[in-house]
Motif scaffolding. Sequence first.
Motif, short mmCIF file in Angstrom:
data_model
loop_
_atom_site.label_atom_id
_atom_site.label_comp_id
_atom_site.label_asym_id
_atom_site.label_seq_id
_atom_site.Cartn_x
_atom_site.Cartn_y
_atom_site.Cartn_z
N UNK A 52 39.16 35.54 37.34
CA UNK A 52 40.19 35.92 36.38
C UNK A 52 40.55 34.64 35.64
N UNK A 53 40.20 34.57 34.37
CA UNK A 53 40.35 33.33 33.63
C UNK A 53 41.73 33.12 33.03
N UNK A 54 42.55 34.15 33.01
CA UNK A 54 43.91 34.02 32.48
C UNK A 54 44.89 33.84 33.64
N UNK A 55 45.19 32.58 33.96
CA UNK A 55 46.13 32.29 35.05
C UNK A 55 47.49 32.91 34.77
N UNK A 56 47.90 32.93 33.52
CA UNK A 56 49.22 33.46 33.18
C UNK A 56 49.32 34.96 33.48
N UNK A 57 48.20 35.66 33.53
CA UNK A 57 48.24 37.10 33.83
C UNK A 57 48.66 37.36 35.28
N UNK A 58 48.56 36.34 36.15
CA UNK A 58 48.92 36.50 37.55
C UNK A 58 50.14 35.66 37.95
N UNK A 59 50.80 35.04 37.00
CA UNK A 59 51.90 34.12 37.34
C UNK A 59 53.05 34.80 38.06
N UNK A 60 53.25 36.11 37.84
CA UNK A 60 54.32 36.84 38.52
C UNK A 60 53.82 37.65 39.72
N UNK A 61 52.57 37.45 40.08
CA UNK A 61 51.99 38.17 41.22
C UNK A 61 52.70 37.72 42.51
N UNK A 62 52.90 38.65 43.43
CA UNK A 62 53.51 38.32 44.72
C UNK A 62 52.39 37.98 45.70
N UNK A 63 52.43 36.76 46.21
CA UNK A 63 51.38 36.28 47.11
C UNK A 63 51.83 36.41 48.56
N UNK A 64 50.92 36.87 49.41
CA UNK A 64 51.24 37.08 50.83
C UNK A 64 51.57 35.76 51.52
#
Length: 98
Positions: A52-64
Amino acid sequence: HGAMKIKSPPRTFKKHSSYITHFDFDVKSMYLQSNCGAYELLFSDVSTGRQITSASSLRDEEWATWTCTLGWPVQGIWPPCADGTDVNAVARSGANTL
């Protein structure tokens, strides 16, 4: 009882230019974030192994978990002029408060 069932064959993610130092899955196990010895922060789709080349697309992702030394919530731990060896490990608390 309690065993996780694999839904698809394992995928390989080969985009880093150096050895893997840290990695974390999101809470739904859909995404993987990883750091390497070249101080890259990369993201991949677990089901396909694609980057996934767009880091900003996952910036609000909740990480375990959060063990990666690079990323949105750990930007403030790096001192000015850090060379990458100043922070070797991080671990978010289970309560997500530290």
